[in-house]
Design an enzyme around this catalytic site. Structure first.
Site, PDB file in Angstrom:
ATOM      1  N   ALA A  55       0.801  -1.227   0.000  1.00 54.73           N
ATOM      2  CA  ALA A  55       0.000   0.000   0.000  1.00 54.73           C
ATOM      3  C   ALA A  55       0.842   1.291   0.000  1.00 54.73           C
ATOM      4  O   ALA A  55       0.618   2.169  -0.848  1.00 54.73           O
ATOM      5  CB  ALA A  55      -0.977  -0.027   1.175  1.00 54.73           C
ATOM      6  N   ASP A 244      -3.373  -2.761   4.521  1.00 52.86           N
ATOM      7  CA  ASP A 244      -3.734  -1.963   3.350  1.00 52.86           C
ATOM      8  C   ASP A 244      -4.726  -0.872   3.694  1.00 52.86           C
ATOM      9  O   ASP A 244      -4.796   0.160   3.044  1.00 52.86           O
ATOM     10  CB  ASP A 244      -4.309  -2.846   2.243  1.00 52.86           C
ATOM     11  CG  ASP A 244      -3.179  -3.450   1.446  1.00 52.86           C
ATOM     12  OD1 ASP A 244      -2.533  -4.377   1.965  1.00 52.86           O
ATOM     13  OD2 ASP A 244      -2.908  -2.952   0.339  1.00 52.86           O
TER      14      ASP A 244
HETATM   15  O1  MRU Z   1      -1.175  -7.237  -3.110  1.00 51.07           O
HETATM   16  P1  MRU Z   1      -0.038  -6.554  -2.415  1.00 51.07           P
HETATM   17  O2  MRU Z   1       1.269  -7.254  -2.572  1.00 51.07           O
HETATM   18  O3  MRU Z   1       0.019  -5.090  -2.767  1.00 51.07           O
HETATM   19  O4  MRU Z   1      -0.431  -6.635  -0.868  1.00 51.07           O
HETATM   20  C1  MRU Z   1       0.437  -6.045   0.058  1.00 51.07           C
HETATM   21  C2  MRU Z   1       0.004  -6.207   1.458  1.00 51.07           C
HETATM   22  O5  MRU Z   1      -1.015  -6.798   1.748  1.00 51.07           O
HETATM   23  C3  MRU Z   1       0.847  -5.555   2.499  1.00 51.07           C
HETATM   24  O6  MRU Z   1       0.850  -6.285   3.682  1.00 51.07           O
HETATM   25  C4  MRU Z   1       0.277  -4.154   2.791  1.00 51.07           C
HETATM   26  O7  MRU Z   1       0.111  -3.444   1.613  1.00 51.07           O
HETATM   27  C5  MRU Z   1       1.146  -3.397   3.718  1.00 51.07           C
HETATM   28  S1  MRU Z   1       2.702  -2.989   3.000  1.00 51.07           S
HETATM   29  C6  MRU Z   1       3.585  -2.077   4.096  1.00 51.07           C
END
Ligand code: MRU
Length: 349
Positions: A55, A244
């Site tokens: 995110a 997220d």
């Molecule tokens: O689908 P992604 O790889 O974007 O999902 C990422 C996550 O779920 C992370 O845990 C979240 O974005 C936090 S990143 C600091």
């Protein structure tokens, strides 16, 4: 003993450069390939295809990418503003769950509005670039603050479970969940990390393993279905993940499988921490039920490394995120301090 930790950042914008460089995370850990982005569509596709993901990193790349692409917008103010509005709309359609994306885009829209109706395109471009760079700088500073607040919560020695990648690759650098682990290791804590592989896209096996191994942090990959058995054997001291989007009541949306980890932690009496910058908290959303959850393409589940793993055209479900109820979260570690999930709405920081 403090230990120097090698830092990774998923993007780079060199002064005066004509493009934003983005590390293509689809190719990791096998190859380190950098994309050169200078148009809105390329930035949007990099985000949608998970070349950049996580995110906070999505927010940073959307903002910086738009600021770089704005160099190619029309050179008269009315046309510039039309191109800007269309760029903001395109980028807002890329990943619906990651709230940091919308925070970043709102900051850019506000910066353009603050220039006033008579602003020149030169002034608008400068405001967008400055705002995008500040957004990325703030994210990096947030990660370090999260690390400082969170490190004392981890034990002096033991194994920490993490899910997905909430590390340097998912932020402007250093990471949220992995930032807490990095800081704890820098302070001399003897920690080992179990990285859930994180089906279907394997952010844990590919990305968390890659960046922790690079930093010399003890990391072991486990398949997602192994965490429960390892907890039952007493091998896991705590779990820490990113987020997220966090609702006002403390419910947490994060990578699919996070909820399962939280339930397992509760059953085994293991602390379950969420680490996220304050920008991930969406006070406009009352509870996790209202968080938009992205559904992704079926082939992410059907295939592995380009090879079909299921019967052709088999039906699959692929929600990219799940919601962990606040009641299962031990604490939320933010850049403003450690908060009980139920106190998010009233926390002053
Ligand atoms: O689908 P992604 O790889 O974007 O999902 C990422 C996550 O779920 C992370 O845990 C979240 O974005 C936090 S990143 C600091």
């Amino acid at each position: 003993m403090l230990r120097a930790v090698d830092r990774v950042s998923p993007f780079a914008l060199h002064p005066g450069a004509s493009h934003l460089r983005v590390l293509d995370q689809r190719r990791l850990p096998g190859e380190e390939v950098w994309l050169a982005l200078d148009e809105v569509e390329g930035v949007a596709e990099a985000i949608e295809s998970l070349a950049v993901r996580g995110a906070p990193a999505i927010g940073c790349v959307a903002a910086l990418g738009l600021a770089v692409a704005a160099r190619g917008f029309p050179d008269e103010p009315a046309g510039f503003r039309v191109a800007l509005a269309s760029a903001l709309q395109r980028l807002a359609r890329t990943r619906p769950t990651a709230v940091n994306l919308f925070v970043a885009l709102d900051q850019l829209a506000a910066a353009a509005a603050a220039c006033g109706p008579d602003a020149s395109t030169t002034a608008l471009r400068a405001a967008l670039l400055e705002t995008a760079m500040r957004h990325a700088d703030d994210d990096l500073a947030s990660c370090h603050a999260i690390g400082r607040f969170g490190a004392p919560l981890l034990p002096d020695r033991g194994t920490i479970l993490t899910h997905c990648n909430a590390g340097a690759l998912a932020t402007a650098g250093y990471g949220t969940a992995l930032g807490v682990i990095r800081r704890a290791v820098e302070l001399g804590k003897q920690l080992r990390v179990f990285a859930d592989e994180t089906r279907p896209v394997l952010q844990g096996a590919r990305l968390t393993a890659w960046e922790l191994q690079r930093d010399g942090i003890d990391v072991t990959v486990i398949a997602d279905n192994m965490a429960g058995a390892l907890m039952a054997k007493g091998e896991i001291a705590a779990a820490i993940v990113g987020a997220d989007r966090i609702a006002r009541n403390g419910d947490v949306a994060n990578k699919i499988g996070t909820y399962t980890v939280a339930v397992l932690c509760r059953h085994h009496g293991i602390p379950f921490y969420v680490a996220a910058p304050w920008t991930t908290i969406d006070r406009a959303i009352a509870s996790g039920a209202d968080i938009p959850i992205e559904d992704r393409g079926a082939d992410e589940v059907r295939t592995h490394g380009g090879r079909l793993m299921t019967p052709v055209d088999i039906a699959v479900r692929n929600p990219a995120f799940d919601v962990t109820p606040a009641a299962l979260v031990t604490a939320i570690i933010t850049d403003r301090g450690v908060v009980a999930p139920g106190d998010i709405a009233t926390f002053a920081g």
